[in-house]
Design an enzyme around this catalytic site. Structure first.
Site, PDB file in Angstrom:
ATOM      1  N   ALA A   1      14.917  60.573 -17.181  1.00  8.07           N
ATOM      2  CA  ALA A   1      14.608  59.153 -17.373  1.00  8.07           C
ATOM      3  C   ALA A   1      13.704  59.052 -18.604  1.00  8.07           C
ATOM      4  O   ALA A   1      12.478  59.126 -18.505  1.00  8.07           O
ATOM      5  CB  ALA A   1      13.906  58.602 -16.138  1.00  8.07           C
TER       6      ALA A   1
ATOM      7  N   ASP B   1       9.593  62.283 -20.099  1.00 10.58           N
ATOM      8  CA  ASP B   1      10.400  62.134 -18.891  1.00 10.58           C
ATOM      9  C   ASP B   1       9.611  61.266 -17.914  1.00 10.58           C
ATOM     10  O   ASP B   1       8.524  61.640 -17.469  1.00 10.58           O
ATOM     11  CB  ASP B   1      10.696  63.506 -18.284  1.00 10.58           C
ATOM     12  CG  ASP B   1      11.799  63.457 -17.248  1.00 10.58           C
ATOM     13  OD1 ASP B   1      11.916  62.422 -16.559  1.00 10.58           O
ATOM     14  OD2 ASP B   1      12.548  64.451 -17.104  1.00 10.58           O
ATOM     15  N   HIS B   2      10.186  60.106 -17.583  1.00 17.53           N
ATOM     16  CA  HIS B   2       9.477  59.139 -16.754  1.00 17.53           C
ATOM     17  C   HIS B   2       9.510  59.507 -15.271  1.00 17.53           C
ATOM     18  O   HIS B   2       8.793  58.909 -14.457  1.00 17.53           O
ATOM     19  CB  HIS B   2      10.127  57.755 -16.929  1.00 17.53           C
ATOM     20  CG  HIS B   2       9.182  56.612 -16.772  1.00 17.53           C
ATOM     21  ND1 HIS B   2       8.046  56.664 -15.996  1.00 17.53           N
ATOM     22  CD2 HIS B   2       9.210  55.358 -17.296  1.00 17.53           C
ATOM     23  CE1 HIS B   2       7.416  55.494 -16.053  1.00 17.53           C
ATOM     24  NE2 HIS B   2       8.103  54.687 -16.831  1.00 17.53           N
ATOM     25  N   ARG B   3      10.303  60.506 -14.888  1.00 15.00           N
ATOM     26  CA  ARG B   3      10.411  60.847 -13.462  1.00 15.00           C
ATOM     27  C   ARG B   3       9.091  61.341 -12.869  1.00 15.00           C
ATOM     28  O   ARG B   3       8.647  60.821 -11.829  1.00 15.00           O
ATOM     29  CB  ARG B   3      11.519  61.892 -13.252  1.00 15.00           C
ATOM     30  CG  ARG B   3      12.925  61.357 -13.468  1.00 15.00           C
ATOM     31  CD  ARG B   3      13.945  62.462 -13.323  1.00 15.00           C
ATOM     32  NE  ARG B   3      13.784  63.497 -14.339  1.00 15.00           N
ATOM     33  CZ  ARG B   3      14.380  64.695 -14.301  1.00 15.00           C
ATOM     34  NH1 ARG B   3      15.162  65.007 -13.283  1.00 15.00           N
ATOM     35  NH2 ARG B   3      14.184  65.567 -15.282  1.00 15.00           N
TER      36      ARG B   3
ATOM     37  N   ASN C   1       6.107  61.216 -14.435  1.00 13.79           N
ATOM     38  CA  ASN C   1       4.948  60.605 -15.088  1.00 13.79           C
ATOM     39  C   ASN C   1       5.103  59.093 -15.213  1.00 13.79           C
ATOM     40  O   ASN C   1       6.199  58.592 -15.457  1.00 13.79           O
ATOM     41  CB  ASN C   1       4.764  61.173 -16.504  1.00 13.79           C
ATOM     42  CG  ASN C   1       4.554  62.664 -16.519  1.00 13.79           C
ATOM     43  OD1 ASN C   1       3.630  63.158 -15.893  1.00 13.79           O
ATOM     44  ND2 ASN C   1       5.399  63.388 -17.231  1.00 13.79           N
TER      45      ASN C   1
END
Length: 254
Positions: free
Chosen positions: A50, A226-228, A230
């Protein structure tokens, strides 16, 4: 069966040259094995993470001044001839351990965080893009990072990198500083949690403490994370510290 396989590849954006005829008036270029491998990595990166991008600008006056001092020292044999990119890698190696959530490798449901930065350096070559790793960068001096980086770039351009040279990275830097491009959004180098893009310096105007309008060089840093594992704030805190570090780089490399 072949018709079905073509439909599956088309749905995934992966039609092969054998699946379609060359359009009239077009010249087809078949991907090289290296380009095919790069394409697969980039597609997997975008599909499996993401990805969130954000940017910050900083005044590069002190960075360029530091580069000038190092150049003079190098001419006298007192220091490695560190480039702007070498200095940024050095700064990055000191900042990343304070942000282990970005200095990390990501799986489907976990994040392996590192206390030491192993920095992958994107190198453009006639063959394709390679990302050799400056291992244990946090514990290396600026001169050591400079020698290692130059050696890795030489190997990449000479097609002599070994697989081991490109393994173990925890974060990537991609510098387009000589291209004239001031901003871009880099794509994650899986399984890493972050990549930092560095743009070309551009001239800006600002007012100093004496109310005088002065010209200064501005560089944009663009982070893709990576937004997963964080939230976005993790990226903002990292970029803010990179900005502060680079604007006061003289105190770090004394």
């Amino acid at each position: 069966k072949q018709w079905y396989q073509r439909r599956v590849r088309a749905a995934g954006g992966g039609l092969l040259a054998a699946d379609v005829s060359v359009p009239e008036g077009a010249t087809r270029t078949q991907f090289t094995p290296v380009r095919t491998a790069i394409a697969k990595i980039m597609m997997n990166s975008l599909m499996q993470a993401a990805q969130l991008s954000m940017g910050i600008t900083f005044d590069a006056t002190e960075l360029i001044k530091a580069r000038g001092k190092i150049k003079k020292l190098a001419a006298d044999g007192k220091h490695a001839n560190s480039s702007i990119n070498d200095i940024i890698i050095f700064a990055l190696s000191r900042v990343l351990p304070k942000h282990p959530h970005l200095n990390a490798q990501i799986g489907a449901d976990y994040s392996d965080q590192f206390g030491v930065a192993h920095i992958s350096v994107a190198v453009d070559t006639p063959t394709g893009l390679f990302v050799p790793v400056v291992s244990d960068a946090t514990n290396k001096s600026l001169s050591e990072i400079t020698y290692i980086t130059k050696d890795l770039i030489t190997k990449a351009q000479g097609s002599s990198l070994k697989p081991a040279d490109m393994q173990g990275g925890t974060f990537t830097i991609s510098n387009l500083g000589l291209s004239g491009v001031s901003f871009f959004t880099p794509v994650l180098n899986p399984p890493q949690a972050g990549i930092l893009g560095v743009g070309s310096p551009i001239k800006r105007l600002k007012m100093n403490d004496k109310k005088e309008v002065i010209e200064y060089p501005e560089i944009t840093l663009s982070l893709t994370m990576d937004h997963r594992p964080n939230d976005g704030v993790a990226g903002t805190l990292f970029l803010k510290e990179m900005k502060e570090t680079l604007e006061n780089i003289g105190s770090l490399i004394k």
